[in-house]
Structure formats: structure tokens, C-alpha cells
Write an enzyme that holds these catalytic residues in place. Structure first.
Site, PDB file in Angstrom:
ATOM      1  N   TYR B  42       0.823  -1.209   0.000  1.00  0.00           N
ATOM      2  CA  TYR B  42       0.000   0.000   0.000  1.00  0.00           C
ATOM      3  C   TYR B  42       0.866   1.273   0.000  1.00  0.00           C
ATOM      4  O   TYR B  42       0.443   2.310  -0.501  1.00  0.00           O
ATOM      5  CB  TYR B  42      -0.875   0.059   1.266  1.00  0.00           C
ATOM      6  CG  TYR B  42      -2.111  -0.806   1.285  1.00  0.00           C
ATOM      7  CD1 TYR B  42      -2.384  -1.751   0.294  1.00  0.00           C
ATOM      8  CD2 TYR B  42      -3.032  -0.668   2.335  1.00  0.00           C
ATOM      9  CE1 TYR B  42      -3.529  -2.534   0.358  1.00  0.00           C
ATOM     10  CE2 TYR B  42      -4.174  -1.440   2.401  1.00  0.00           C
ATOM     11  CZ  TYR B  42      -4.427  -2.374   1.422  1.00  0.00           C
ATOM     12  OH  TYR B  42      -5.570  -3.141   1.498  1.00  0.00           O
ATOM     13  N   GLY B  43       2.042   1.190   0.615  1.00  0.00           N
ATOM     14  CA  GLY B  43       2.802   2.394   0.971  1.00  0.00           C
ATOM     15  C   GLY B  43       3.254   3.251  -0.185  1.00  0.00           C
ATOM     16  O   GLY B  43       3.574   4.422  -0.010  1.00  0.00           O
ATOM     17  N   CYS B  73      -1.133  -1.532  10.380  1.00  0.00           N
ATOM     18  CA  CYS B  73      -0.465  -1.067   9.159  1.00  0.00           C
ATOM     19  C   CYS B  73      -0.175   0.413   9.342  1.00  0.00           C
ATOM     20  O   CYS B  73      -1.096   1.207   9.559  1.00  0.00           O
ATOM     21  CB  CYS B  73      -1.415  -1.290   7.977  1.00  0.00           C
ATOM     22  SG  CYS B  73      -0.821  -0.608   6.405  1.00  0.00           S
ATOM     23  N   THR B  75       0.844   2.536   7.102  1.00  0.00           N
ATOM     24  CA  THR B  75       0.330   3.322   5.981  1.00  0.00           C
ATOM     25  C   THR B  75      -1.156   3.637   6.155  1.00  0.00           C
ATOM     26  O   THR B  75      -1.578   4.780   5.992  1.00  0.00           O
ATOM     27  CB  THR B  75       0.569   2.554   4.656  1.00  0.00           C
ATOM     28  OG1 THR B  75       1.974   2.388   4.482  1.00  0.00           O
ATOM     29  CG2 THR B  75      -0.019   3.288   3.482  1.00  0.00           C
ATOM     30  N   CYS B 186       6.291   1.476  10.246  1.00  0.00           N
ATOM     31  CA  CYS B 186       5.647   0.510   9.341  1.00  0.00           C
ATOM     32  C   CYS B 186       5.768  -0.859   9.995  1.00  0.00           C
ATOM     33  O   CYS B 186       6.833  -1.196  10.541  1.00  0.00           O
ATOM     34  CB  CYS B 186       6.360   0.533   7.990  1.00  0.00           C
ATOM     35  SG  CYS B 186       5.974  -0.846   6.892  1.00  0.00           S
ATOM     36  N   THR B 187       4.697  -1.639   9.937  1.00  0.00           N
ATOM     37  CA  THR B 187       4.693  -2.907  10.675  1.00  0.00           C
ATOM     38  C   THR B 187       5.583  -3.989  10.047  1.00  0.00           C
ATOM     39  O   THR B 187       5.728  -5.067  10.613  1.00  0.00           O
ATOM     40  CB  THR B 187       3.250  -3.434  10.860  1.00  0.00           C
ATOM     41  OG1 THR B 187       2.612  -3.477   9.587  1.00  0.00           O
ATOM     42  CG2 THR B 187       2.463  -2.538  11.801  1.00  0.00           C
TER      43      THR B 187
END
Lengths: 270, 270
Positions: B42-43, B73, B75, B186-187
């Protein structure tokens, strides 16, 4: 003569390397391009997901009255060409067969290297085509999953230790095995041509699958007397994510400005 | 007491680092996890696309009767938390506020580093929270677009020149500026903790946003007397791409086998 546009699609930006070759060979053609930038990359996804996405991409392109569809994506060409060709009444052309033919023609040692995404290597499609055309060929293949994100992040220049390390890691078995021909089976990889060529050496012929695909399209349209007859064609670009991000990066791939000719599509609806 | 499951989602696998912490803190909770592996990452996508995808992820999770939703997440937490919290009648919790609080508490020099995806850095969300909690903080932020593909390709080990080069490139300005606290926004990044910690040195505190998010969930559920009362909860996993690929990688993130507990979802339909 056929004045209808050619539809071209890819998971994202890589297919623009094919568009550039098409424009060079057939400047009079109109082109409708779709890049699935909202779901890129395809190469690390499952066969089922790639097929689903490819069907949606074609369904969108077919909202235009096209004379042919070009799969400017190694992953879709190896994973969904048969399906798409069977489901559509207009010609659907991929990059595998033309690239396999070029590789079979180029090799002298019969040792051919093949690089592509995970999905492409898993499919075995290039190997099948090359073996059929050149039964004595020994094919070494290698999935290169980091090449697409590195290219999309602009890491394709010589002297960049990151890309040079990854290139060496992926390609050293091929170099040691003495391949004399290397198929760049993903349309992102032409941007790595300089780095790969420097590593493999001048005696190894690089086969650009996207460009071979474009040449095949030109040959087929000419043979069918289906070329457009106009001085200068026009191009329209559609993407599934931000238009601005695409326009900026597309200029790198195409080496010409596309601002103002890009629109967004909700591809999940197709 | 509330026996209903907690819903957790992420663009892909990274959120499992949050799930692991949740399981450790709250072993009695049932968890329903969704990883959008068919559309990861997604980022690098636009704000609009991230919001659209996040809404679909939540719509799927809400087909279960949940007591809360955790955005595992960075993001989505930075780009869509407000929207998701406003649209849903159950609590929706992200990782930004708890991570910002941990960073504000940890810093002694007031120089805080922040790393995340392009979308996270563009959002400015961490900076807003940290500045509100700790007005004197100087925040240095840096988008690290190659970290997610490198982690997803298993390139997170010390001694790997590729990840070490990229870590140095992204983090050298922070090291030179003398940050004493670094938010891993960010995970996916907890898998890089060892490499990052070795580069930044022992005096820099790393804040794991996903783990801080999990701790916040535990605190909130306890404060609301909404914890489940059972010995051992169970977990179910849903993904938008291949179940097999996920199960294999999930075992790395979770350090436990999830085969047989994973099912596929057509997320485009939500």
C-alpha cells in the site's frame, strides 16, 4: 488498412518499454495503454490472481474498439495468454513466443539464460517455447523478485552497489554456466540492460522480450494489411492509481512527456 | 467481559508482527486477521487508493461480529484512521498515536527519527502527534520505499550487503543528526530491528509502532472491561491472494504454524 487503436496493458509501468518500441516501429498507430498501478506488482502473486487481474485489464481495454491487444507484461504473457486469446474475438499477443524465437536464433552455444518474475519462472512458458523451437537448448532460469521494486525505485544505474549486488547474486550461476544468450523475460528489465550487460560481458546477447513483442505486432499487422494509415498516431494512458505519479514516472520509461494524456480507471469494477 | 473477536488488518504480512504482540499480551482473545496480499504493497500508492482499499478491508472484517478493529499497518493508520473511525460504530485503533506517545516518552535529546512508507511520511501524521505530545521535539523523517520489498523477500539479515547498504543510505542523516529515538512507523520494519539497531548503535531507542499499537489495544480493552475470558483464544486468517504462499510466510512473522487456518477472500467485492 485498419485505423482502430492497439490496446496495450501491463501490471504497471514496465509495459511502456514495449510501447516505446511500438511507437518507433509504427508511428502511425493509435495506442490505448492500461497500467494496473493500483495493484502492481503481479509477478509475486498467484496464478489465479494474475489471471483474474489480467481478465479485468482486458475487459477495460475492450471498452474501446481495438484491432488487437498486446500483453506488454512477461508475467501475464506466461500465465494468462492462452486464456485471454481464447476468450477474446480480437488478436491477443504476448511477449513469450517472439522472445523465445529471438533467443533460439541468437544462441550459438545452445546455453540460454532466462530471467523473469516468480510467476513467469514458475509457469515454465519460455522453456516450453524455446525447447520447441530449438530442441537442443539448455535453459537456465532464475526468478529475480527484487528487480521490479528496484527498477520502480529508480535503482537501475551502474555503480549502484544495491543493484549491482543483486544482479551478481541472481546472474552468477548463468555467467558460470556460460550462457551466450539471456532472455529479459519481464518488461521492466530493459531498464537494467546496461547493468546486466556490464556484468554478463559483451559476448552475451540480451533478448528484450517487450521489444521482441512489439516487433511481432508490427510483423503481424503488416502481414494482415492491418496497419493504420496516418502520419502520426496518438496515445492515451489509463491507470488504476494516481495519474500524477504515473505521468512523472512514465516520462522516464517513454522518454517523452505524457502529462495531460493520463486518466484513472476503477479496475475492480471490470 | 466481551468474548467477541478482535479484527486486525494490514496490506499484507507486516501486520502479523502486531498480531504476535497481541497474542502475547492477550492470549485469551480470538483474532480475525485480514492481509490484502493480492494488492500489497500500500505504501507506494496514492492516498485515494489507500483509503479505498482500507474501506474494503474493514467492510470484509465487519462481516464478523467484532468488538474492535486494529489497523496493523502504518500506511493505513496514517492515511485513513480518521475516516475509518468516523464510519464505523466499533472502535478502530491505529498504531500512530501509541507509537508517538512512546517516542515522546523515550527521547532525552528531543531529536526523534521517523521512518515509514512514502504514504506515511507524506501524511505528516506521526509528526503531528509527536509535536502535540512533545512540542520541543525535532523530528527527522524519511520514506524508506525499499524496506517492504526487501523484507518480503527475506532480506533482513545482518551481513546482507543489500539491506545494510539501503539501511545506511536511508538512516545516515538521522545518525549524523544524533537522534536518540527512532520510530519504526511501518509494521514490516520490526523484522529489520537487528540491522537497524546495529547501524544506529545501542544508544538509540527503536519504537516498534505495531507492538505499541498492540499494547494500546490491551490497555483500552482492559480499561473498558472488554477483555475476553478464556484460557486460549483462536485465530483465523484471511488473505486476498494465495493461501499457501501466505501460510508459508506467516510462519516466519508469527513464529508459529498457521497452515489450515487461512482462507481466501475476493476483496474487490467489498
Amino acid at each position: 488498412m485498419d485505423q482502430k487503436p492497439i490496446g496495450v496493458f501491463d501490471s504497471g509501468l514496465g509495459g511502456l518499454t514495449t510501447v516505446r518500441e511500438l511507437m518507433r516501429l509504427l508511428p502511425g498507430e493509435d495506442i490505448v495503454y492500461f497500467g494496473d498501478t493500483g495493484r502492481v506488482p503481479y509477478g509475486s502473486r498467484s496464478k489465479e490472481t494474475i489471471r483474474k487481474y489480467a481478465r479485468q485489464d482486458v475487459a477495460f481495454l475492450r471498452t474501446f474498439d481495438l484491432k488487437a491487444i498486446v500483453i506488454a507484461c512477461g508475467t501475464v504473457s506466461t500465465t494468462a495468454l492462452d486464456l485471454l486469446a481464447a476468450e477474446n474475438p480480437i488478436p491477443v499477443m504476448g511477449v513469450v513466443e517472439p522472445a523465445a524465437r529471438a533467443a533460439a536464433r541468437a544462441t550459438r552455444s545452445d546455453a540460454i539464460g532466462l530471467i523473469g518474475t516468480q510467476a513467469t519462472i514458475r509457469s515454465g512458458a519460455y522453456e516450453r517455447y524455446i525447447s520447441a523451437l530449438h530442441p537442443g537448448a539448455r535453459i537456465l532460469s532464475k526468478a529475480c523478485p527484487l528487480f521490479v521494486p528496484l527498477v520502480e525505485n529508480g535503482r537501475f544505474h551502474r555503480g549502484d552497489i544495491v543493484i549491482e549486488t543483486v544482479v551478481e547474486e541472481y546472474l552468477s550461476p548463468m555467467k558460470e554456466a556460460g550462457v551466450d544468450t539471456l532472455v529479459l523475460g519481464c518488461t521492466h528489465y530493459p531498464l537494467l540492460e546496461e547493468v546486466i550487460s556490464a556484468y554478463m560481458g559483451p559476448d552475451v546477447t540480451l533478448i528484450n522480450a517487450g521489444a521482441e513483442g512489439a516487433r511481432e505486432v508490427a510483423r503481424k499487422l503488416e502481414a494482415q494489411d492491418a496497419l493504420a494509415q496516418r502520419e502520426q498516431g496518438s496515445s492515451r494512458y489509463f491507470v488504476s492509481d494516481s495519474v500524477e505519479d504515473f505521468a512523472r514516472l512514465a516520462s522516464i520509461f517513454l522518454r517523452q512527456d505524457v502529462t495531460g494524456e493520463v486518466a484513472q480507471v476503477d479496475i475492480g469494477q471490470f
